[in-house]
Design a protein around this motif. Structure first.
Motif, PDB file in Angstrom:
ATOM      1  N   VAL C  34      42.233  44.979  31.238  1.00  0.00           N
ATOM      2  CA  VAL C  34      42.532  43.547  31.244  1.00  0.00           C
ATOM      3  C   VAL C  34      41.784  42.846  32.395  1.00  0.00           C
ATOM      4  O   VAL C  34      41.202  41.769  32.203  1.00  0.00           O
ATOM      5  CB  VAL C  34      44.054  43.305  31.356  1.00  0.00           C
ATOM      6  N   GLU C  35      41.774  43.471  33.555  1.00  0.00           N
ATOM      7  CA  GLU C  35      41.044  42.872  34.683  1.00  0.00           C
ATOM      8  C   GLU C  35      39.556  42.793  34.374  1.00  0.00           C
ATOM      9  O   GLU C  35      38.883  41.826  34.725  1.00  0.00           O
ATOM     10  CB  GLU C  35      41.267  43.686  35.963  1.00  0.00           C
ATOM     11  N   VAL C  64      34.632  35.420  40.444  1.00  0.00           N
ATOM     12  CA  VAL C  64      33.932  36.674  40.136  1.00  0.00           C
ATOM     13  C   VAL C  64      34.280  37.735  41.179  1.00  0.00           C
ATOM     14  O   VAL C  64      34.583  38.890  40.844  1.00  0.00           O
ATOM     15  CB  VAL C  64      32.404  36.438  40.070  1.00  0.00           C
ATOM     16  N   ARG C  65      34.267  37.325  42.450  1.00  0.00           N
ATOM     17  CA  ARG C  65      34.569  38.263  43.539  1.00  0.00           C
ATOM     18  C   ARG C  65      36.014  38.770  43.403  1.00  0.00           C
ATOM     19  O   ARG C  65      36.282  39.959  43.588  1.00  0.00           O
ATOM     20  CB  ARG C  65      34.360  37.554  44.872  1.00  0.00           C
ATOM     21  N   GLU C  66      36.938  37.880  43.074  1.00  0.00           N
ATOM     22  CA  GLU C  66      38.340  38.282  42.931  1.00  0.00           C
ATOM     23  C   GLU C  66      38.543  39.233  41.758  1.00  0.00           C
ATOM     24  O   GLU C  66      39.292  40.207  41.853  1.00  0.00           O
ATOM     25  CB  GLU C  66      39.232  37.047  42.734  1.00  0.00           C
ATOM     26  N   GLU C  67      37.892  38.939  40.651  1.00  0.00           N
ATOM     27  CA  GLU C  67      38.054  39.827  39.487  1.00  0.00           C
ATOM     28  C   GLU C  67      37.447  41.196  39.759  1.00  0.00           C
ATOM     29  O   GLU C  67      37.995  42.224  39.333  1.00  0.00           O
ATOM     30  CB  GLU C  67      37.434  39.198  38.234  1.00  0.00           C
ATOM     31  N   MET C  68      36.309  41.217  40.477  1.00  0.00           N
ATOM     32  CA  MET C  68      35.711  42.514  40.828  1.00  0.00           C
ATOM     33  C   MET C  68      36.628  43.287  41.778  1.00  0.00           C
ATOM     34  O   MET C  68      36.706  44.520  41.702  1.00  0.00           O
ATOM     35  CB  MET C  68      34.317  42.317  41.416  1.00  0.00           C
ATOM     36  N   ASP C  70      39.941  43.040  41.753  1.00  0.00           N
ATOM     37  CA  ASP C  70      41.041  43.533  40.914  1.00  0.00           C
ATOM     38  C   ASP C  70      40.642  44.801  40.162  1.00  0.00           C
ATOM     39  O   ASP C  70      41.431  45.755  40.057  1.00  0.00           O
ATOM     40  CB  ASP C  70      41.456  42.459  39.895  1.00  0.00           C
ATOM     41  N   ILE C  71      39.438  44.818  39.617  1.00  0.00           N
ATOM     42  CA  ILE C  71      38.952  46.010  38.909  1.00  0.00           C
ATOM     43  C   ILE C  71      38.908  47.201  39.868  1.00  0.00           C
ATOM     44  O   ILE C  71      39.383  48.294  39.555  1.00  0.00           O
ATOM     45  CB  ILE C  71      37.559  45.752  38.297  1.00  0.00           C
ATOM     46  N   THR C  72      38.332  46.970  41.044  1.00  0.00           N
ATOM     47  CA  THR C  72      38.215  48.047  42.033  1.00  0.00           C
ATOM     48  C   THR C  72      39.589  48.585  42.415  1.00  0.00           C
ATOM     49  O   THR C  72      39.799  49.805  42.487  1.00  0.00           O
ATOM     50  CB  THR C  72      37.498  47.536  43.295  1.00  0.00           C
ATOM     51  N   LEU C  73      40.535  47.675  42.639  1.00  0.00           N
ATOM     52  CA  LEU C  73      41.872  48.098  43.084  1.00  0.00           C
ATOM     53  C   LEU C  73      42.587  48.926  42.019  1.00  0.00           C
ATOM     54  O   LEU C  73      43.178  49.976  42.318  1.00  0.00           O
ATOM     55  CB  LEU C  73      42.713  46.869  43.477  1.00  0.00           C
ATOM     56  N   TYR C  74      42.510  48.510  40.759  1.00  0.00           N
ATOM     57  CA  TYR C  74      43.154  49.314  39.709  1.00  0.00           C
ATOM     58  C   TYR C  74      42.428  50.648  39.501  1.00  0.00           C
ATOM     59  O   TYR C  74      43.056  51.667  39.201  1.00  0.00           O
ATOM     60  CB  TYR C  74      43.240  48.539  38.383  1.00  0.00           C
ATOM     61  N   LEU C  75      41.120  50.625  39.675  1.00  0.00           N
ATOM     62  CA  LEU C  75      40.354  51.866  39.534  1.00  0.00           C
ATOM     63  C   LEU C  75      40.753  52.856  40.633  1.00  0.00           C
ATOM     64  O   LEU C  75      40.961  54.051  40.369  1.00  0.00           O
ATOM     65  CB  LEU C  75      38.865  51.533  39.599  1.00  0.00           C
TER      66      LEU C  75
END
Lengths: 115, 115, 115, 115
Positions: C34-35, C64-68, C70-75
């Motif tokens: 989703v992120e 864009v920076r925030e979504e990246m 979020d992806i990193t944090l869930y990963l």
């Protein structure tokens, strides 16, 4: 499109293989998103111009058509499981969109469209 | 489902706002995948049991129905743009699936199903 | 990047809110996807040229920076939960890619790249 | 994780194959979402309990680790292309999350979490 006929065929297919146990809404939503990504995969390295002509090459055209079928089938299966009438939902959503995006305020604007 | 009627309505909607310029296949595929993820978002923290009952709560039910409509609308729009007959593609895919997954070999097997 | 420090902070954050119960691998994988789609949403209507310059506009750049993030944090959260060493996995995957895509056979080819 | 070292290796890999031409931000975002879906595919038919134990089976564990590497690699590649410092972005996002989700108001609540 005869939605009910396709839904009955999907149900018969799953029942014959004892796969209905896997077709709960959470799993079906995941499967739908995976099929959608398989369609994205066909377009990811194409320029917008190449993407416009994706149906001109037989192999690509076949894969795109198959992935779109997979998306449709999981969408119909999920709608069947959740009791959602997709056609009615589409008409309601389009009425909502017409109210949300008045022509004058959104003419030609992708930025407003996106936000 | 009257696919052609919905596709004409979508085209009229986009033309009235001069949005057809954004609706090239590459962009539409991305938009379709985003709508699909918005549906996933409704299910991500639910247990399978909660997901089974997602339509019992009014707010969730409304959002799920709307996201499924959005997916359907982008799928129909893309099919229109690419000249894909979704119903025929579905029938072809189901015939292929019947050949690919014989009942005896795949009965009750999620692992084989997935691979 | 201090992966372990971020993973500890994520775990503390979830524990403090009693959210670890939701962070099972199946749910985390859905949240990650989703992120990822929220990042796709920022790019869906942009031309490739506009996408190249996405960081030049402050609002887009922030999102864009925030979504990246979020992806990193869930990963990282998922890697922690599954016991995957992402850096080692990356080195192994790159070694595999070097063997799978010899320079001579794949030079400048998106089609071969994609298949 | 030595992010810069991995980014240099990814850049060398792409340059050697003349693939940098395909690695514009729009395409990389699509590729990232496709890799994410390949990870989802590994989990789509698993129960939450089976998903917890996904690393106990060698074949599944190998595929999950590889897909997580692919996600990481495209994320690092995109960050390099856009000039985003992922670690700093993560710290900023976590600070924002701490302010947005006070412990008292969100303790144990998935519904509030999701909205």
């Amino acid at each position: 499109m005869d939605v009910e006929k396709l839904q009955r065929a999907l149900d018969d297919f799953a029942e014959a293989r004892n796969w209905s146990q896997f077709h709960n809404p959470k799993n079906l939503v995941m499967a739908l998103s995976v099929e959608c990504a398989e369609l994205v995969e066909e377009f990811q390295w194409l320029t917008p111009e190449q993407a416009e002509n994706v149906m001109a090459e037989a192999g690509q055209a076949r894969r795109v058509r198959e992935e779109m079928a997979d998306i449709t089938l999981y969408l119909l299966r999920l709608a069947d499981r959740l009791g959602v009438d997709l056609e009615a939902a589409c008409h309601d959503k389009m009425a909502g969109n017409a109210a949300r995006y008045p022509v004058d305020a959104f003419y030609g604007s992708a930025r407003k469209y996106n936000r």
